[in-house]
Design an enzyme around this catalytic site. Structure first.
Site, short mmCIF file in Angstrom:
data_model
loop_
_atom_site.label_atom_id
_atom_site.label_comp_id
_atom_site.label_asym_id
_atom_site.label_seq_id
_atom_site.Cartn_x
_atom_site.Cartn_y
_atom_site.Cartn_z
N GLY A 7 -7.79 -4.68 13.65
CA GLY A 7 -8.41 -5.84 14.28
C GLY A 7 -9.16 -5.38 15.53
O GLY A 7 -8.80 -4.36 16.14
N ALA A 52 28.38 42.13 1.63
CA ALA A 52 27.28 41.56 0.86
C ALA A 52 27.78 40.95 -0.45
O ALA A 52 28.65 41.52 -1.11
CB ALA A 52 26.25 42.64 0.56
N ARG A 97 0.83 -1.22 0.00
CA ARG A 97 0.00 0.00 0.00
C ARG A 97 0.86 1.27 0.00
O ARG A 97 0.35 2.36 -0.24
CB ARG A 97 -0.96 -0.03 1.21
CG ARG A 97 -2.09 -1.02 1.04
CD ARG A 97 -2.86 -1.25 2.33
NE ARG A 97 -2.20 -2.19 3.23
CZ ARG A 97 -2.66 -2.56 4.43
NH1 ARG A 97 -3.79 -2.05 4.87
NH2 ARG A 97 -2.01 -3.44 5.18
C1 UD1 Z 1 -2.14 -5.96 11.89
C2 UD1 Z 1 -3.02 -6.80 12.84
C3 UD1 Z 1 -4.28 -6.03 13.18
C4 UD1 Z 1 -3.91 -4.71 13.81
C5 UD1 Z 1 -2.95 -3.92 12.91
C6 UD1 Z 1 -2.41 -2.73 13.67
C7 UD1 Z 1 -2.62 -9.17 12.33
C8 UD1 Z 1 -3.12 -10.37 11.65
N1 UD1 Z 1 -3.35 -8.06 12.20
O1 UD1 Z 1 -2.85 -5.78 10.68
O2 UD1 Z 1 -5.09 -6.77 14.10
O3 UD1 Z 1 -5.08 -3.95 14.08
O4 UD1 Z 1 -1.82 -4.73 12.52
O5 UD1 Z 1 -1.62 -1.89 12.86
O6 UD1 Z 1 -1.59 -9.24 12.96
N2 UD1 Z 1 4.62 -8.59 8.61
C9 UD1 Z 1 5.64 -9.51 8.47
N3 UD1 Z 1 5.38 -10.70 7.83
C10 UD1 Z 1 4.17 -11.00 7.35
C11 UD1 Z 1 3.12 -10.06 7.48
C12 UD1 Z 1 3.36 -8.86 8.13
O7 UD1 Z 1 6.76 -9.27 8.92
O8 UD1 Z 1 4.03 -12.09 6.79
C13 UD1 Z 1 4.88 -7.32 9.29
C14 UD1 Z 1 4.71 -6.09 8.41
O9 UD1 Z 1 5.94 -5.73 7.78
C15 UD1 Z 1 4.27 -5.02 9.39
C16 UD1 Z 1 3.56 -5.82 10.48
O10 UD1 Z 1 3.98 -7.16 10.36
O11 UD1 Z 1 5.37 -4.33 9.97
C17 UD1 Z 1 2.04 -5.73 10.37
O12 UD1 Z 1 1.63 -6.25 9.10
P1 UD1 Z 1 0.44 -5.60 8.28
O13 UD1 Z 1 0.26 -6.41 7.05
O14 UD1 Z 1 0.64 -4.16 8.14
O15 UD1 Z 1 -0.79 -5.90 9.27
P2 UD1 Z 1 -2.20 -5.16 9.33
O16 UD1 Z 1 -3.03 -5.60 8.18
O17 UD1 Z 1 -1.98 -3.71 9.49
CA CA Z 2 -0.10 -2.41 9.48
#
Ligand code: UD1
Ligand code: CA
Length: 442
Positions: free
Chosen positions: A138, A361, A18
Site C-alpha cells: 500500500g 576410531a 500465496r
Molecule cells: C497489507 C496492507 C498493505 C501493506 C502490506 C504490508 C491492508 C489492507 N493492506 O497488505 O497496505 O503494504 O500489508 O505487508 O491492510 N489478516 C487477517 N484477517 C484478514 C486479512 C488479513 O488476520 O481478514 C492478516 C494476515 O494473516 C496477515 C496480515 O493480516 O498477517 C496482512 O494481511 P495480507 O493479506 O498479507 O495483507 P497484504 O495484502 O500484504
Molecule cells: Ca502481507
C-alpha cells in the site's frame, strides 16, 4: 522490565494462500522460530502489557502453541480492518492499540519505540518504508505539510499513486480513545470487497484527528506472502545474526555459510569455519573452535573444546572444556567429560564419558535394542580401542581399556582390560598356495 500500557493486536487470520502450504502462514519459521513468535518476543522486549492474536477458526494448533497470547477468532477473513475489530473486547478506550502483522516478523524494538514517541503528537502513527521495489505494498499519501492523509492499496491506486515509493508496512499505533470509533467506520467498498485497516487514516483525517508516518528500514519491514519472500526474510535475519556475532568477537571464516537459529548463543573468541549449521537451543562458550561442515542442535559446548570437521552434535549433548570431537562423529544425548577425545568415525548415544576418555576410531555405542534406549557409562581415563561395539547398558570403570575390535556386552571394572577378539592364527605359506590356486603365480 516495566510494562507499558499498550494493547497489541497481532493479525494472523489471513488465508496465506500465496504460501501454497497447509501450515498457517504465520507459523512458517525464520531462524527456526515461527514468524509470529518473533513478534511475541519483540512485544515482550518492548514491555507491552497485553498481546492479542487474531486467528481463523481452523487454527486451533496455532492457538495452543501461542500460550503467551490472548486469543480471538476472526470467523471469516474479511480484511485487516475487520480482523482488528475481532479483538474489540480488548479495546477499552483508555489504552493505545498497536497493530502488528504476523507476516511482518523482523521489525525492531527501536522502531516500535519511535512510533510510541511519535504518538505523543499524533492520534495515528503508521510505520512506513522506502523499499527498493515498492511492489504491491500500500502507498502512503502525504500532504504538503508532511501529514499522512490516506493510504491507498496497490489495487486501488491510480498510475500516479503507484509511482509513490513511500510504502505501508502495515504496522500502526492508534490512540485508544478513538480506536473503536475509527475501526467501526471502515467499510468494504473497494476492489477486493474487504475491510481495509489502511482506511482508518483517511477516516481519522475526516474526523479531525492527526496522522503521521514514521520511517523504518525496509529490511525490518518485509512482509512475507510467499516462500520467495520467506527466503528473503530468512536471509535478512541471518545477516543480522552474523553481524551480531561478528561484533561480539566471534570469528566467522565465511559468514555467509554459517546458519544461526533465533536463540543461538556463542561467546567471543570462538572460531567458526565455513558451512556450519546451528539449530535451536545451542550454547557455545568462549574460545571453542568449530571446524567446517558441522551441525549442532540443542547442545552446550564448553570453553576451548574443538568440534569437527564434519561433526554432528544432536540434542541433549554437553561437551566439556577442551574435549575434542573429530570428523564423522555423531553424538546424541550424551555428556563428554573434560579433555576427552572422540576423534574419528563414531556414534556415541545416551552415554556419559568422564574426563580424559579416549574413544578409538569407529567405536559405536549400541544404545537401542529396537524397543528401549540404554545408557553407557565410561569413567575417567577409559581407553576404547578402535572399531569396538559397546552394547548398553554398560559401565566401564576408571582407567579400564577395551581391546580394539571388541564387542563389549559386560561391565568392565577399574583398571581391567576387556577384549573379545578370538586369538589370531597365522597359516604358513597359505597366501602363496591361495594365489597358485588362482593361477596368478607359478
Ligand atoms: C497489507 C496492507 C498493505 C501493506 C502490506 C504490508 C491492508 C489492507 N493492506 O497488505 O497496505 O503494504 O500489508 O505487508 O491492510 N489478516 C487477517 N484477517 C484478514 C486479512 C488479513 O488476520 O481478514 C492478516 C494476515 O494473516 C496477515 C496480515 O493480516 O498477517 C496482512 O494481511 P495480507 O493479506 O498479507 O495483507 P497484504 O495484502 O500484504
Ligand atoms: Ca502481507
Amino acid at each position: 522490565m516495566s510494562k507499558i500500557k499498550l494493547i497489541s493486536v497481532v493479525l494472523g487470520a489471513g488465508k496465506g494462500t500465496r504460501m501454497k502450504s497447509a501450515k498457517p502462514k504465520v507459523m512458517h519459521e525464520i531462524g527456526h522460530l515461527p514468524m509470529v513468535q518473533h513478534i511475541e518476543y519483540l512485544l515482550e522486549n518492548v514491555g507491552c502489557a497485553k498481546k492479542v492474536f487474531v486467528s481463523s477458526p481452523d487454527m486451533q494448533d496455532t492457538r495452543d502453541h501461542l500460550t503467551a497470547f490472548d486469543h480471538t477468532i476472526q470467523k471469516q477473513a474479511l480484511g485487516t480492518g475487520h480482523a482488528v475489530l475481532s479483538a474489540a473486547n480488548y479495546i477499552d478506550g483508555t489504552t493505545d492499540v498497536l497493530v502488528l502483522y504476523g507476516d511482518t516478523p523482523l521489525v525492531t524494538e527501536q522502531t516500535i519505540k519511535n512510533m510510541i514517541t511519535a504518538r505523543k503528537d499524533y492520534d495515528l502513527v503508521v510505520l512506513g518504508m522506502h523499499p527498493q521495489d515498492p511492489a504491491q505494498y500500500g502507498r502512503l499519501i502525504m500532504d504538503n505539510a508532511g501529514w499522512l492523509t490516506r493510504i491507498v492499496e496497490f489495487k486501488e491506486a491510480t498510475k500516479a499513486e503507484k509511482k509513490v515509493t513511500f510504502c505501508n508496512s502495515g504496522i500502526v499505533l492508534i490512540n485508544g480513545k478513538h480506536a473503536l470509533d475509527l475501526l467501526e467506520t471502515i467499510n468494504n467498498k473497494n476492489a477486493k470487497g474487504e475491510y481495509y485497516l489502511t482506511d482508518i487514516v483517511e477516516i481519522a483525517n475526516q474526523k479531525g484527528l492527526k496522522a503521521t508516518a514514521v520511517v523504518g528500514d525496509e529490511k525490518e519491514l518485509i512482509g512475507v506472502n510467499s516462500c520467495v519472500e520467506l527466503a528473503e526474510a530468512e536471509h535478512i535475519f541471518q545477516t543480522r545474526q552474523r553481524h551480531k556475532f561478528l561484533n561480539a568477537g566471534v570469528t566467522l571464516r565465511d559468514p555467509a555459510t554459517t546458519y544461526f537459529s533465533y536463540d543461538t548463543k556463542i561467546d567471543g573468541g570462538c572460531i567458526i569455519e565455513p558451512n556450519v549449521f546451528f539449530g535451536p537451543g545451542v550454547t557455545i562458550e568462549k574460545d571453542v573452535t568449530i571446524r567446517a561442515n558441522s551441525y549442532f542442535e540443542d547442545c552446550h559446548i564448553k570453553q576451548k573444546a574443538c568440534i569437527g570437521p564434519f561433526a554432528r552434535i544432536r540434542p541433549g549433548t554437553e561437551i566439556a572444556e577442551q574435549a575434542k570431537i573429530g570428523n564423522f562423529v555423531e553424538i546424541k544425548k550424551s555428556k563428554i567429560g573434560k579433555g576427552s577425545k572422540v576423534s574419528h568415525l563414531s556414534y556415541i548415544g545416551d552415554s556419559t564419558l568422564g574426563e580424559n576418555v579416549n574413544i578409538g576410531a569407529g567405536t559405536i555405542t549400541c544404545n537401542y535394542d529396537g524397543y528401549n534406549k540404554y545408557q553407557t557409562i565410561l569413567e575417567d581415563g577409559v581407553f576404547i580401542g578402535s572399531n569396538s561395539s559397546l552394547v548398553a547398558p554398560l559401565t566401564i570403570g576408571k582407567n579400564a581399556i577395551v581391546g580394539a575390535g571388541s564387542s563389549i556386552t559386560k561391565n568392565i571394572n577399574e583398571d581391567e582390560i576387556g577384549i573379545t577378539r578370538v586369538d589370531q592364527k597365522n597359516i604358513k605359506d597359505a597366501a602363496r598356495r591361495f594365489r597358485k590356486s588362482k593361477r596368478l603365480i607359478d
